[in-house]
Every structure is written in structure tokens, then in C-alpha cells.
Design a protein around this motif. Structure first.
Motif, mmCIF file in Angstrom:
data_model
loop_
_atom_site.group_PDB
_atom_site.id
_atom_site.type_symbol
_atom_site.label_atom_id
_atom_site.label_comp_id
_atom_site.label_asym_id
_atom_site.label_seq_id
_atom_site.Cartn_x
_atom_site.Cartn_y
_atom_site.Cartn_z
ATOM 1 N N ASN A 185 -30.280 30.662 -37.725
ATOM 2 C CA ASN A 185 -28.872 30.786 -38.082
ATOM 3 C C ASN A 185 -28.206 29.429 -37.974
ATOM 4 O OD1 ASN A 185 -29.182 33.680 -38.005
ATOM 5 N ND2 ASN A 185 -29.065 33.513 -35.801
ATOM 6 N N ILE A 186 -27.161 29.253 -38.753
ATOM 7 C CA ILE A 186 -26.294 28.087 -38.623
ATOM 8 C C ILE A 186 -24.897 28.643 -38.409
ATOM 9 C CG2 ILE A 186 -25.297 26.072 -39.764
ATOM 10 C CD1 ILE A 186 -27.860 25.835 -41.401
ATOM 11 N N ASP A 187 -24.222 28.170 -37.369
ATOM 12 C CA ASP A 187 -22.852 28.602 -37.145
ATOM 13 C C ASP A 187 -22.038 27.468 -36.575
ATOM 14 O OD1 ASP A 187 -23.950 28.556 -34.609
ATOM 15 O OD2 ASP A 187 -23.045 30.421 -33.980
ATOM 16 N N GLY A 188 -20.728 27.608 -36.642
ATOM 17 C CA GLY A 188 -19.862 26.569 -36.116
ATOM 18 C C GLY A 188 -18.411 26.847 -36.443
ATOM 19 N N THR A 189 -17.574 25.891 -36.141
ATOM 20 C CA THR A 189 -16.144 25.990 -36.404
ATOM 21 C C THR A 189 -15.734 24.795 -37.250
ATOM 22 O OG1 THR A 189 -15.803 27.087 -34.287
ATOM 23 C CG2 THR A 189 -13.859 26.147 -35.332
ATOM 24 N N VAL A 190 -14.990 25.061 -38.300
ATOM 25 C CA VAL A 190 -14.524 24.006 -39.196
ATOM 26 C C VAL A 190 -13.108 23.622 -38.784
ATOM 27 C CG1 VAL A 190 -14.022 23.382 -41.588
ATOM 28 C CG2 VAL A 190 -15.977 24.865 -41.071
ATOM 29 N N THR A 191 -12.916 22.326 -38.541
ATOM 30 C CA THR A 191 -11.598 21.814 -38.172
ATOM 31 C C THR A 191 -11.270 20.593 -39.027
ATOM 32 O OG1 THR A 191 -12.521 20.358 -36.463
ATOM 33 C CG2 THR A 191 -11.852 22.552 -35.765
ATOM 34 N N ASP A 192 -9.984 20.255 -39.062
ATOM 35 C CA ASP A 192 -9.590 19.024 -39.735
ATOM 36 C C ASP A 192 -9.596 17.879 -38.721
ATOM 37 O OD1 ASP A 192 -7.233 19.208 -38.266
ATOM 38 O OD2 ASP A 192 -5.978 19.723 -39.985
ATOM 39 N N LEU A 193 -9.159 16.703 -39.130
ATOM 40 C CA LEU A 193 -9.204 15.524 -38.250
ATOM 41 C C LEU A 193 -8.302 15.658 -37.025
ATOM 42 C CD1 LEU A 193 -9.346 12.636 -40.869
ATOM 43 C CD2 LEU A 193 -11.199 13.546 -39.465
ATOM 44 N N THR A 194 -7.286 16.531 -37.089
ATOM 45 C CA THR A 194 -6.395 16.722 -35.945
ATOM 46 C C THR A 194 -6.918 17.784 -34.986
ATOM 47 O OG1 THR A 194 -5.022 18.443 -36.968
ATOM 48 C CG2 THR A 194 -4.408 16.142 -37.408
ATOM 49 N N GLY A 195 -8.010 18.479 -35.386
ATOM 50 C CA GLY A 195 -8.557 19.539 -34.544
ATOM 51 C C GLY A 195 -8.068 20.931 -34.914
ATOM 52 N N ALA A 196 -7.188 21.015 -35.914
ATOM 53 C CA ALA A 196 -6.705 22.322 -36.366
ATOM 54 C C ALA A 196 -7.826 23.044 -37.122
ATOM 55 C CB ALA A 196 -5.491 22.156 -37.269
ATOM 56 N N VAL A 197 -7.975 24.341 -36.854
ATOM 57 C CA VAL A 197 -9.038 25.104 -37.516
ATOM 58 C C VAL A 197 -8.680 25.342 -38.975
ATOM 59 C CG1 VAL A 197 -9.784 26.215 -35.389
ATOM 60 C CG2 VAL A 197 -8.089 27.351 -36.822
ATOM 61 N N LEU A 198 -9.712 25.506 -39.809
ATOM 62 C CA LEU A 198 -9.524 25.744 -41.238
ATOM 63 C C LEU A 198 -10.044 27.134 -41.600
ATOM 64 C CD1 LEU A 198 -10.575 22.312 -42.759
ATOM 65 C CD2 LEU A 198 -8.280 23.186 -42.349
ATOM 66 N N PRO A 199 -9.153 28.117 -41.695
ATOM 67 C CA PRO A 199 -9.586 29.444 -42.130
ATOM 68 C C PRO A 199 -9.864 29.446 -43.634
ATOM 69 C CG PRO A 199 -7.215 29.423 -41.773
ATOM 70 C CD PRO A 199 -7.740 28.078 -41.360
ATOM 71 N N ASN A 200 -10.691 30.359 -44.054
ATOM 72 C CA ASN A 200 -11.029 30.561 -45.476
ATOM 73 C C ASN A 200 -11.701 29.362 -46.136
ATOM 74 O OD1 ASN A 200 -9.937 33.228 -45.527
ATOM 75 N ND2 ASN A 200 -7.904 32.297 -45.577
ATOM 76 N N ALA A 201 -12.370 28.537 -45.368
ATOM 77 C CA ALA A 201 -13.142 27.432 -45.943
ATOM 78 C C ALA A 201 -14.507 27.968 -46.367
ATOM 79 C CB ALA A 201 -13.319 26.308 -44.926
ATOM 80 N N ALA A 202 -15.027 27.481 -47.465
ATOM 81 C CA ALA A 202 -16.359 27.873 -47.933
ATOM 82 C C ALA A 202 -17.385 26.931 -47.316
ATOM 83 C CB ALA A 202 -16.432 27.805 -49.453
ATOM 84 N N VAL A 203 -18.394 27.500 -46.675
ATOM 85 C CA VAL A 203 -19.458 26.722 -46.046
ATOM 86 C C VAL A 203 -20.763 27.109 -46.740
ATOM 87 C CG1 VAL A 203 -20.645 26.171 -43.903
ATOM 88 C CG2 VAL A 203 -18.208 26.748 -43.858
ATOM 89 N N THR A 204 -21.411 26.136 -47.367
ATOM 90 C CA THR A 204 -22.644 26.396 -48.105
ATOM 91 C C THR A 204 -23.801 25.635 -47.465
ATOM 92 O OG1 THR A 204 -21.390 26.654 -50.155
ATOM 93 C CG2 THR A 204 -23.762 26.281 -50.369
ATOM 94 N N ALA A 205 -24.847 26.367 -47.105
ATOM 95 C CA ALA A 205 -26.077 25.769 -46.575
ATOM 96 C C ALA A 205 -27.094 25.722 -47.710
ATOM 97 C CB ALA A 205 -26.612 26.588 -45.413
#
Length: 94
Positions: free
Chosen positions: A29-49
Motif C-alpha cells: 500500500n501507499i498512503d500519506g497526507t497531501v499538504t501545501d507549502l504552508t502545511g495546510a491539507v489539500l482535500p480532493n487532490a488526485a493521487v496517482t501511483a
């Protein structure tokens, strides 16, 4: 006669070993949290492996906390592409 029984047992053991190995499945599995440069989380981002060996792709969408999980991946080397509205796409090479 003892030698025949011994050979029979060795053959049975070898056949049983092959059967067990044939049932083994490796996935990851690959998992994680997507954030911007300020550390704010990014909901609804597409992550493609993307499997670099086969080209197979799997995609997930981050939840309200920026978390994603892509399960059941075959062993291999993957690149991860993250895309979100109002942000440039980012690619992470492995």
C-alpha cells in the motif's frame, strides 16, 4: 521397501511445498497526507501511483484531512503524481 517409502514422503513434501508457495501473494500500500507549502491539507487532490516497470496506474482522492491510501499494489518501483485545483502538479519519483 523403506527406501520406497522415504522417496514417496520426499515427493509428497516437495509437492506440498510447491502448493504453499503458489498461494503466496505480495501486495503493498501507499498512503500519506497531501499538504501545501504552508502545511495546510489539500482535500480532493488526485493521487496517482504509476508502476514504472509496467506502466499500470492506480488513483485515489484525498479525503477532507488530505489523507489518501492506494491499496493492493504489486511490488515494484512507483512514481506518485499529485494534482489539485489551483496548484501545479507534483511528481515524486521513487
Amino acid at each position: 521397501m523403506k527406501q520406497a517409502k522415504f522417496c514417496f514422503l520426499i515427493i509428497c513434501f516437495c509437492m506440498a511445498s510447491l502448493d504453499v508457495r503458489g498461494q503466496a501473494v505480495s501486495v503493498s500500500n501507499i498512503d500519506g497526507t497531501v499538504t501545501d507549502l504552508t502545511g495546510a491539507v489539500l482535500p480532493n487532490a488526485a493521487v496517482t501511483a504509476t508502476n514504472k516497470g509496467t506502466g499500470a496506474e492506480r488513483t485515489a482522492t484525498t479525503d477532507k484531512d488530505g489523507y489518501y491510501r492506494i491499496a493492493g499494489l504489486a511490488p515494484g518501483v512507483y512514481s506518485i503524481k499529485i494534482e489539485s485545483k489551483n496548484f501545479a502538479a507534483q511528481v515524486i519519483e521513487n
